[in-house]
Design an enzyme around this catalytic site. Structure first.
Site, PDB file in Angstrom:
ATOM      1  N   ASN A 110      17.922   6.161 -28.738  1.00 35.71           N
ATOM      2  CA  ASN A 110      17.680   4.721 -28.581  1.00 35.71           C
ATOM      3  C   ASN A 110      18.305   4.254 -27.271  1.00 35.71           C
ATOM      4  OD1 ASN A 110      17.048   1.987 -29.349  1.00 35.71           O
ATOM      5  ND2 ASN A 110      19.175   1.701 -29.965  1.00 35.71           N
ATOM      6  N   HIS A 112      20.173   0.877 -25.754  1.00 35.32           N
ATOM      7  CA  HIS A 112      20.802  -0.360 -26.211  1.00 35.32           C
ATOM      8  C   HIS A 112      21.372  -1.079 -24.991  1.00 35.32           C
ATOM      9  CE1 HIS A 112      22.756  -3.104 -28.932  1.00 35.32           C
ATOM     10  NE2 HIS A 112      23.865  -2.970 -28.243  1.00 35.32           N
ATOM     11  N   SER A 139      23.145   1.646 -22.593  1.00 31.18           N
ATOM     12  CA  SER A 139      23.524   2.962 -23.112  1.00 31.18           C
ATOM     13  C   SER A 139      22.320   3.607 -23.778  1.00 31.18           C
ATOM     14  CB  SER A 139      24.608   2.826 -24.190  1.00 31.18           C
ATOM     15  OG  SER A 139      25.699   2.055 -23.737  1.00 31.18           O
ATOM     16  N   ASP A 148      23.538   1.299 -33.833  1.00 30.44           N
ATOM     17  CA  ASP A 148      24.106   1.448 -32.481  1.00 30.44           C
ATOM     18  C   ASP A 148      25.434   2.222 -32.481  1.00 30.44           C
ATOM     19  OD1 ASP A 148      21.954  -0.071 -31.544  1.00 30.44           O
ATOM     20  OD2 ASP A 148      23.022  -1.941 -31.844  1.00 30.44           O
TER      21      ASP A 148
END
Ligand code: GRF
Length: 197
Positions: A110, A112, A139, A148
Protein backbone atom coordinates in the site's frame (compact mmCIF):
# COMPACT_ATOMS: atom_id res chain seq x y z
CA UNK A 1 13.83 -11.96 -15.03
CA UNK A 2 10.32 -13.24 -14.32
CA UNK A 3 7.68 -10.54 -13.88
CA UNK A 4 4.98 -10.87 -11.23
CA UNK A 5 1.39 -10.46 -12.38
CA UNK A 6 0.23 -7.24 -10.76
CA UNK A 7 -3.29 -6.17 -9.78
CA UNK A 8 -3.80 -2.57 -8.69
CA UNK A 9 -6.79 -1.72 -6.48
CA UNK A 10 -8.14 1.82 -6.67
CA UNK A 11 -11.15 3.83 -5.53
CA UNK A 12 -10.80 7.10 -7.44
CA UNK A 13 -8.50 9.24 -9.53
CA UNK A 14 -5.79 6.61 -9.91
CA UNK A 15 -2.75 8.83 -10.36
CA UNK A 16 -0.53 6.39 -8.45
CA UNK A 17 -1.93 3.58 -10.60
CA UNK A 18 -0.89 5.57 -13.67
CA UNK A 19 2.62 5.95 -12.29
CA UNK A 20 2.81 2.17 -11.79
CA UNK A 21 1.43 1.45 -15.27
CA UNK A 22 3.97 3.82 -16.74
CA UNK A 23 6.87 2.14 -14.89
CA UNK A 24 5.65 -1.30 -15.98
CA UNK A 25 5.86 -0.30 -19.64
CA UNK A 26 9.55 -1.06 -19.26
CA UNK A 27 9.89 -4.80 -20.03
CA UNK A 28 12.58 -5.10 -17.37
CA UNK A 29 10.20 -3.88 -14.61
CA UNK A 30 9.57 -6.85 -12.27
CA UNK A 31 5.76 -6.62 -12.45
CA UNK A 32 3.31 -6.74 -15.33
CA UNK A 33 -0.18 -5.28 -14.81
CA UNK A 34 -2.96 -7.80 -15.37
CA UNK A 35 -5.91 -6.14 -13.65
CA UNK A 36 -7.10 -2.79 -12.31
CA UNK A 37 -10.00 -3.24 -9.90
CA UNK A 38 -12.11 -0.68 -8.08
CA UNK A 39 -14.76 -0.82 -5.38
CA UNK A 40 -16.32 2.24 -7.05
CA UNK A 41 -17.69 1.61 -10.54
CA UNK A 42 -17.34 5.34 -11.34
CA UNK A 43 -13.63 5.58 -10.38
CA UNK A 44 -11.88 7.73 -12.95
CA UNK A 45 -8.85 5.45 -12.83
CA UNK A 46 -10.87 2.62 -14.41
CA UNK A 47 -11.29 4.68 -17.58
CA UNK A 48 -7.60 5.52 -17.63
CA UNK A 49 -6.69 1.84 -17.25
CA UNK A 50 -9.13 0.72 -19.95
CA UNK A 51 -7.73 3.37 -22.30
CA UNK A 52 -4.27 1.94 -21.62
CA UNK A 53 -5.55 -1.50 -22.64
CA UNK A 54 -5.43 -3.07 -19.16
CA UNK A 55 -8.25 -5.34 -17.98
CA UNK A 56 -10.53 -3.68 -15.43
CA UNK A 57 -13.10 -4.88 -12.90
CA UNK A 58 -15.58 -2.97 -10.76
CA UNK A 59 -16.77 -4.72 -7.61
CA UNK A 60 -19.19 -2.31 -5.95
CA UNK A 61 -18.85 -2.64 -2.18
CA UNK A 62 -22.32 -1.13 -1.75
CA UNK A 63 -23.87 -4.28 -3.23
CA UNK A 64 -22.62 -6.21 -0.17
CA UNK A 65 -23.95 -3.89 2.55
CA UNK A 66 -22.00 -4.33 5.77
CA UNK A 67 -20.59 -7.71 4.77
CA UNK A 68 -16.98 -6.74 4.07
CA UNK A 69 -15.84 -10.30 3.60
CA UNK A 70 -18.52 -11.01 0.97
CA UNK A 71 -17.29 -7.96 -0.95
CA UNK A 72 -13.72 -9.18 -0.65
CA UNK A 73 -14.62 -12.68 -1.82
CA UNK A 74 -16.08 -11.17 -4.99
CA UNK A 75 -12.97 -9.04 -5.41
CA UNK A 76 -10.75 -12.04 -4.72
CA UNK A 77 -12.53 -13.99 -7.47
CA UNK A 78 -11.55 -11.25 -9.94
CA UNK A 79 -7.97 -11.31 -8.67
CA UNK A 80 -7.81 -15.09 -9.01
CA UNK A 81 -9.33 -15.00 -12.51
CA UNK A 82 -6.52 -12.62 -13.54
CA UNK A 83 -3.93 -14.96 -12.01
CA UNK A 84 -2.73 -12.16 -9.71
CA UNK A 85 0.61 -12.64 -7.93
CA UNK A 86 1.01 -9.26 -6.24
CA UNK A 87 -1.48 -6.53 -5.28
CA UNK A 88 -0.73 -2.81 -5.04
CA UNK A 89 -3.31 -0.71 -3.20
CA UNK A 90 -3.32 2.76 -4.75
CA UNK A 91 -5.87 5.04 -3.15
CA UNK A 92 -8.06 2.04 -2.32
CA UNK A 93 -10.40 3.37 0.35
CA UNK A 94 -11.68 0.16 1.96
CA UNK A 95 -10.31 -1.30 5.16
CA UNK A 96 -9.49 -4.94 4.47
CA UNK A 97 -10.57 -7.80 6.74
CA UNK A 98 -8.14 -10.23 8.38
CA UNK A 99 -9.40 -12.84 5.91
CA UNK A 100 -8.25 -10.90 2.86
CA UNK A 101 -5.03 -9.66 4.44
CA UNK A 102 -4.20 -13.17 5.68
CA UNK A 103 -4.76 -14.60 2.22
CA UNK A 104 -2.50 -12.03 0.50
CA UNK A 105 0.01 -11.18 3.22
CA UNK A 106 3.51 -10.91 1.75
CA UNK A 107 2.03 -10.09 -1.66
CA UNK A 108 0.06 -6.98 -0.70
CA UNK A 109 1.50 -3.44 -0.56
CA UNK A 110 0.00 0.00 0.00
CA UNK A 111 1.01 3.62 -0.37
CA UNK A 112 0.13 5.89 2.54
CA UNK A 113 0.55 9.68 2.47
CA UNK A 114 2.53 10.12 5.69
CA UNK A 115 5.88 9.23 7.15
CA UNK A 116 4.73 6.09 8.96
CA UNK A 117 4.50 5.30 11.82
CA UNK A 118 3.21 8.87 12.04
CA UNK A 119 -0.38 9.63 11.03
CA UNK A 120 -2.01 6.34 10.25
CA UNK A 121 -5.53 6.70 8.88
CA UNK A 122 -7.04 9.79 7.28
CA UNK A 123 -6.25 13.55 7.07
CA UNK A 124 -2.53 12.88 7.27
CA UNK A 125 -1.39 16.19 5.77
CA UNK A 126 -3.63 18.32 7.97
CA UNK A 127 -2.40 16.45 11.03
CA UNK A 128 1.26 16.95 10.05
CA UNK A 129 0.70 20.70 9.55
CA UNK A 130 -1.19 21.04 12.84
CA UNK A 131 1.58 19.24 14.70
CA UNK A 132 4.10 21.78 13.39
CA UNK A 133 6.15 19.08 11.64
CA UNK A 134 9.03 20.30 9.46
CA UNK A 135 8.54 17.45 7.01
CA UNK A 136 5.75 15.42 5.47
CA UNK A 137 5.97 12.55 3.07
CA UNK A 138 4.72 9.17 1.98
CA UNK A 139 5.41 5.52 2.74
CA UNK A 140 5.02 2.30 0.78
CA UNK A 141 4.50 -0.60 3.17
CA UNK A 142 3.56 -4.25 3.31
CA UNK A 143 -0.05 -4.62 4.41
CA UNK A 144 -0.63 -6.48 7.66
CA UNK A 145 -3.68 -6.92 9.86
CA UNK A 146 -3.54 -3.43 11.50
CA UNK A 147 -4.46 -0.42 9.33
CA UNK A 148 -1.25 1.24 8.01
CA UNK A 149 0.79 -0.97 10.36
CA UNK A 150 2.92 -3.21 8.14
CA UNK A 151 6.67 -2.96 7.59
CA UNK A 152 7.77 0.06 5.59
CA UNK A 153 9.50 -0.72 2.27
CA UNK A 154 10.51 2.85 1.39
CA UNK A 155 9.64 6.46 2.17
CA UNK A 156 10.01 9.87 0.54
CA UNK A 157 10.15 13.19 2.43
CA UNK A 158 9.14 16.71 1.50
CA UNK A 159 9.50 19.96 3.48
CA UNK A 160 6.46 21.57 5.09
CA UNK A 161 6.61 25.27 4.28
CA UNK A 162 5.12 27.93 6.59
CA UNK A 163 1.63 28.82 5.37
CA UNK A 164 1.11 25.44 3.65
CA UNK A 165 -2.52 24.39 3.29
CA UNK A 166 -3.51 20.72 3.37
CA UNK A 167 -3.84 20.86 -0.44
CA UNK A 168 -0.40 22.44 -0.88
CA UNK A 169 1.21 19.68 1.11
CA UNK A 170 -0.87 16.94 -0.53
CA UNK A 171 0.23 18.16 -3.97
CA UNK A 172 3.90 18.28 -2.95
CA UNK A 173 3.71 14.77 -1.48
CA UNK A 174 1.82 13.38 -4.50
CA UNK A 175 4.73 14.25 -6.81
CA UNK A 176 6.93 12.09 -4.57
CA UNK A 177 4.33 9.30 -4.36
CA UNK A 178 4.49 8.92 -8.12
CA UNK A 179 8.26 8.42 -7.97
CA UNK A 180 8.32 6.35 -4.79
CA UNK A 181 5.62 3.80 -5.58
CA UNK A 182 7.17 2.33 -8.76
CA UNK A 183 10.54 2.08 -7.02
CA UNK A 184 9.17 0.52 -3.83
CA UNK A 185 6.91 -1.90 -5.69
CA UNK A 186 9.91 -3.06 -7.71
CA UNK A 187 11.75 -3.70 -4.43
CA UNK A 188 8.77 -5.69 -3.12
CA UNK A 189 8.60 -7.79 -6.30
CA UNK A 190 12.33 -8.46 -6.26
CA UNK A 191 12.01 -9.61 -2.65
CA UNK A 192 9.26 -12.06 -3.55
CA UNK A 193 11.07 -13.33 -6.63
CA UNK A 194 14.31 -13.78 -4.68
CA UNK A 195 12.52 -15.70 -1.91
CA UNK A 196 10.89 -17.93 -4.52
CA UNK A 197 14.36 -18.77 -5.84
C1 GRF B 1 -2.83 9.14 -2.54
O1 GRF B 1 -2.44 10.31 -1.88
C2 GRF B 1 -2.51 7.94 -1.71
O2 GRF B 1 -1.36 8.06 -0.95
C3 GRF B 1 -3.70 7.87 -0.79
O3 GRF B 1 -4.80 8.24 -1.61
C4 GRF B 1 -4.35 9.06 -2.68
C5 GRF B 1 -4.78 8.40 -3.94
O4 GRF B 1 -4.52 9.18 -5.08
N1 GRF B 1 -3.80 6.59 -0.18
P1 GRF B 1 -4.61 8.52 -6.52
O5 GRF B 1 -5.96 7.86 -6.67
O6 GRF B 1 -3.48 7.55 -6.66
O7 GRF B 1 -4.47 9.67 -7.48
Amino acid sequence: MRRLKLAILISGRGSNMEALLHAAEDPSYPAVPVLIASNRPDAKGLETAAAAGIATAAVDHKAYGKDREAFERALDAELAAADTEIIALAGFMRVLTPWFVGKWEGRLVNIHPSLLPKYKGLHTHQRAIEAGDAEGGCSVHWVSAGVDEGDVIAQARVPIVPGDSEDDLAARVLVEEHKLYPRALAMACENILRAAG
